[in-house]
Enzyme design. Structure first.
Site, short mmCIF file in Angstrom:
data_model
loop_
_atom_site.label_atom_id
_atom_site.label_comp_id
_atom_site.label_asym_id
_atom_site.label_seq_id
_atom_site.Cartn_x
_atom_site.Cartn_y
_atom_site.Cartn_z
N HIS A 72 0.86 -1.19 0.00
CA HIS A 72 0.00 0.00 0.00
C HIS A 72 0.89 1.24 0.00
O HIS A 72 1.67 1.44 0.93
CB HIS A 72 -0.90 0.02 1.25
CG HIS A 72 -2.08 -0.88 1.12
ND1 HIS A 72 -3.24 -0.70 1.83
CD2 HIS A 72 -2.28 -1.97 0.35
CE1 HIS A 72 -4.10 -1.65 1.51
NE2 HIS A 72 -3.54 -2.43 0.62
N TYR A 200 -9.47 5.56 6.60
CA TYR A 200 -9.67 5.99 7.99
C TYR A 200 -10.74 7.08 7.93
O TYR A 200 -10.52 8.13 7.32
CB TYR A 200 -8.39 6.57 8.57
CG TYR A 200 -7.31 5.53 8.88
CD1 TYR A 200 -7.25 4.95 10.14
CD2 TYR A 200 -6.36 5.17 7.94
CE1 TYR A 200 -6.27 4.01 10.45
CE2 TYR A 200 -5.37 4.23 8.24
CZ TYR A 200 -5.34 3.65 9.49
OH TYR A 200 -4.36 2.73 9.79
N PRO A 292 -5.22 1.17 18.28
CA PRO A 292 -4.87 0.60 16.96
C PRO A 292 -4.84 1.61 15.81
O PRO A 292 -4.32 1.29 14.74
CB PRO A 292 -5.93 -0.47 16.74
CG PRO A 292 -7.05 -0.16 17.68
CD PRO A 292 -6.46 0.59 18.83
N LYS A 296 0.33 0.67 14.95
CA LYS A 296 1.70 0.69 15.49
C LYS A 296 2.03 -0.43 16.48
O LYS A 296 3.19 -0.62 16.84
CB LYS A 296 1.97 2.04 16.18
CG LYS A 296 2.13 3.19 15.21
CD LYS A 296 3.43 3.10 14.44
CE LYS A 296 3.39 3.78 13.11
NZ LYS A 296 3.54 2.90 11.95
N TYR A 384 3.61 6.92 9.77
CA TYR A 384 2.79 5.75 9.40
C TYR A 384 3.66 4.62 8.85
O TYR A 384 3.46 3.46 9.19
CB TYR A 384 1.71 6.15 8.38
CG TYR A 384 0.61 5.11 8.30
CD1 TYR A 384 -0.53 5.22 9.08
CD2 TYR A 384 0.73 3.99 7.47
CE1 TYR A 384 -1.54 4.25 9.04
CE2 TYR A 384 -0.25 3.02 7.42
CZ TYR A 384 -1.38 3.16 8.20
OH TYR A 384 -2.36 2.20 8.16
P1 RFL Z 1 0.74 -10.82 22.18
O1 RFL Z 1 0.35 -10.96 20.76
O2 RFL Z 1 -0.29 -10.44 23.17
O3 RFL Z 1 1.40 -12.19 22.61
C1 RFL Z 1 1.74 -12.49 23.95
C2 RFL Z 1 1.68 -13.99 24.14
O4 RFL Z 1 2.06 -14.30 25.48
C3 RFL Z 1 1.17 -15.29 25.98
N1 RFL Z 1 1.20 -15.21 27.45
C4 RFL Z 1 1.91 -16.04 28.23
N2 RFL Z 1 2.68 -17.09 27.93
C5 RFL Z 1 3.26 -17.75 28.98
N3 RFL Z 1 3.07 -17.40 30.27
C6 RFL Z 1 2.30 -16.35 30.61
N4 RFL Z 1 2.12 -16.03 31.88
C7 RFL Z 1 1.68 -15.62 29.57
N5 RFL Z 1 0.86 -14.55 29.54
C8 RFL Z 1 0.58 -14.31 28.25
C9 RFL Z 1 -0.16 -14.96 25.35
O5 RFL Z 1 -1.03 -16.10 25.32
C10 RFL Z 1 0.27 -14.52 23.95
O6 RFL Z 1 0.30 -15.60 23.03
O7 RFL Z 1 1.93 -9.77 22.36
P2 RFL Z 1 3.17 -9.45 21.36
O8 RFL Z 1 3.82 -10.73 20.89
O9 RFL Z 1 3.98 -8.43 22.05
O10 RFL Z 1 2.51 -8.84 20.06
C11 RFL Z 1 1.86 -7.59 20.11
C12 RFL Z 1 0.74 -7.53 19.06
O11 RFL Z 1 -0.08 -8.68 19.21
C13 RFL Z 1 -0.11 -6.25 19.20
O12 RFL Z 1 0.71 -5.14 19.47
C14 RFL Z 1 -0.91 -5.95 17.92
O13 RFL Z 1 -1.84 -6.97 17.66
C15 RFL Z 1 -1.65 -4.61 18.04
N6 RFL Z 1 -2.49 -4.33 16.87
C16 RFL Z 1 -1.94 -3.86 15.70
N7 RFL Z 1 -0.60 -3.67 15.60
C17 RFL Z 1 -0.05 -3.25 14.42
O14 RFL Z 1 1.19 -3.07 14.37
N8 RFL Z 1 -0.81 -3.04 13.28
C18 RFL Z 1 -2.16 -3.22 13.29
O15 RFL Z 1 -2.79 -3.07 12.24
C19 RFL Z 1 -2.78 -3.60 14.54
N9 RFL Z 1 -4.11 -3.78 14.61
C20 RFL Z 1 -3.88 -4.55 16.93
C21 RFL Z 1 -4.66 -4.25 15.78
C22 RFL Z 1 -4.47 -5.07 18.08
C23 RFL Z 1 -5.84 -5.27 18.12
N10 RFL Z 1 -6.37 -5.82 19.31
C24 RFL Z 1 -7.41 -6.78 19.36
C25 RFL Z 1 -5.72 -5.61 20.58
C26 RFL Z 1 -6.02 -4.44 15.79
C27 RFL Z 1 -6.62 -4.92 16.95
C28 RFL Z 1 -8.11 -5.07 16.93
C1 PHB Z 2 -6.29 -4.01 10.52
O1 PHB Z 2 -6.33 -4.30 9.31
O2 PHB Z 2 -6.61 -4.81 11.40
C2 PHB Z 2 -5.87 -2.64 10.91
C3 PHB Z 2 -5.34 -1.78 9.95
C4 PHB Z 2 -4.95 -0.49 10.32
C5 PHB Z 2 -5.09 -0.09 11.63
C6 PHB Z 2 -5.59 -0.97 12.59
C7 PHB Z 2 -5.99 -2.25 12.23
O3 PHB Z 2 -4.73 1.17 11.97
#
Ligand code: RFL
Ligand code: PHB
Length: 389
Positions: A72, A200, A292, A296, A384
């Site tokens: 993109h 957005y 989100p 980031k 971004y």
């Molecule tokens: P995670 O993915 O939460 O993984 C942590 C893992 O640790 C396990 N755990 C344990 N394991 C052993 N012992 C324990 N005591 C434990 N406690 C926990 C958990 O089960 C899990 O498997 O953290 P990590 O690896 O730091 O990754 C971070 C990302 O997952 C997070 O920052 C992103 O998903 C955030 N996010 C987005 N980030 C982006 O860069 N671009 C995006 O487009 C974006 N969209 C989003 C998002 C997060 C969202 N939600 C639901 C929070 C969209 C959404 C909706």
């Molecule tokens: C997504 O595709 O899940 C997504 C994309 C951009 C964002 C957050 C989530 O800023």
């Protein structure tokens, strides 16, 4: 049992670190509280910075990403029926890639499994001991058996609800937090995306985001109340609300269909300092959360992994502690900039319950400034696509 780096958490941060360490012959064991299928079932991030892709290249796990990710080179920003485009390629020379976190995590699991990397699932009662000494160890239970692993270092990659951050004493730890008074209701649907780039959208009914995973799989979000539950929202109600929040040009051509996933995420900004305590290092969501808006979260987790990997590599290959000693400082410098961008972009586009007419005018003026000012678009685009590591 003994390992060089004990990684707590088998999410993207922990797996990427473990895989990068393996490329340098540094051994690690990953402990995951859940099962692999559970981790792969979580629908989260969708947008990857080039820095993330470079790390996947270094880790030797980027073949599928390069084949399947969608490049993109810009994004649309909409206000009611109007919209404009911010061209990342023009402003920074760099695009972002759309490739789901689920796919990143699957690629990393496949690589760790193919390399025979040690991963222990369903771990309970994980406890970190003696982190402030040179001989840390971790105890836990799995399949009813008590276990102990000694390590040189412990990487706390266990997300926001993990144990690693809580291990750092309150006398050392300082936390900064902002809770936003709304959430995002997200759905995944097997329909073609409404547009080939993300939209957005700021509207008087609240924020909306049109995103995607591929040409046949769309991801949409709408700002919702914190008291809402996903089951309160029928698919029909979701689609109707999304249509009201995006420009008519797009709502007219939106293809709707049954949702295959529906969930609500609260919005939070959070940072803990320091990100290191003795031989325990925090990475990713264990140390910081962003709303989100701006994508980031995963990308900032990846920059932590980069700094920690470089530090550990320096330790094992050159006997230098410089990289591990400055880990927290280096990681936090970048984290705070991602926090600022995510907070700014969230504040710009959402409706806040206590917003006055004046606040609304300020929001509109700022969006208009972004629409018409090259320098403002340049700053937005640089953030971004990801600030340099
Ligand atoms: P995670 O993915 O939460 O993984 C942590 C893992 O640790 C396990 N755990 C344990 N394991 C052993 N012992 C324990 N005591 C434990 N406690 C926990 C958990 O089960 C899990 O498997 O953290 P990590 O690896 O730091 O990754 C971070 C990302 O997952 C997070 O920052 C992103 O998903 C955030 N996010 C987005 N980030 C982006 O860069 N671009 C995006 O487009 C974006 N969209 C989003 C998002 C997060 C969202 N939600 C639901 C929070 C969209 C959404 C909706
Ligand atoms: C997504 O595709 O899940 C997504 C994309 C951009 C964002 C957050 C989530 O800023």
């Amino acid at each position: 049992m003994r390992t060089q780096v004990l990684v707590i958490g088998g999410g993207p941060s922990g797996l990427l670190l473990s895989q990068l360490l393996a490329t340098q012959g540094i051994d690690s064991i990953v402990l995951e509280r859940r099962t692999k299928d559970y981790v792969l079932g979580r629908i989260r991030a969708g947008v990857l910075e080039q820095g993330f892709v470079d790390l996947m290249d270094q880790a030797g796990v980027s073949a599928r990403l390069h084949a399947e990710a969608i490049e993109h080179s810009g994004t649309l920003i909409a206000v009611e029926d109007d919209y404009f485009r911010v061209d990342f390629q023009h402003h920074t020379g760099t695009p972002v890639l759309v490739y789901g976190q689920t796919e990143v995590t699957r690629d990393l699991y496949d690589a760790r499994e193919a390399a025979g990397g040690a991963m222990i699932f369903n771990t309970e009662n994980v406890t970190i001991h003696d982190a402030e000494t040179d001989t840390p160890y971790v105890t836990f239970t799995t399949d009813g058996q008590d276990q102990r692993i000694d390590a040189d270092f412990v990487a706390g990659c266990d997300g926001f609800h993990g144990v690693s951050r809580q291990t750092i004493p309150l006398s050392v730890r300082r936390e900064y937090e902002k809770i936003y008074p709304f959430g995002w209701l997200g759905i995944l649907s097997e329909t073609p995306p409404v547009h080939h780039e993300l939209i957005y959208a700021s509207s008087h009914r609240g924020f909306a985001l049109c995103s995607m995973r591929n040409e046949a799989l769309s991801r949409y979000y709408i700002q919702c109340s914190l008291s809402d539950h996903p089951e309160d929202w029928t698919d029909a109600a979701f689609w109707a609300e999304l249509k009201r929040r995006i420009p008519k040009e797009f709502s007219d051509r939106l293809v709707t269909g049954p949702s295959i996933e529906k969930s609500i995420a609260p919005l939070r900004s959070f940072v803990t300092e320091p990100m290191q305590w003795g031989r325990l290092f925090l990475c990713g969501d264990a140390a910081h959360i962003v709303p989100p808006t701006g994508a980031k979260g995963l990308n900032t987790a990846a920059s932590d992994v980069h700094y920690l990997f470089q530090g550990l590599k320096g330790y094992y290959q050159d006997g230098s502690e410089a990289g591990i000693d400055t880990y927290s400082q280096n990681a936090l410098a970048r984290v705070w900039k991602a926090e600022r961008f995510s907070w700014w972009f969230s504040t710009l586009l959402h409706r806040f319950p206590d917003q006055s007419e004046f606040d609304l005018k300020m929001q509109r003026a700022e969006i208009d400034f972004l629409r018409t000012n090259e320098a403002a678009q340049n700053a937005m685009a640089e953030n971004y696509v990801g600030l340099p590591y």
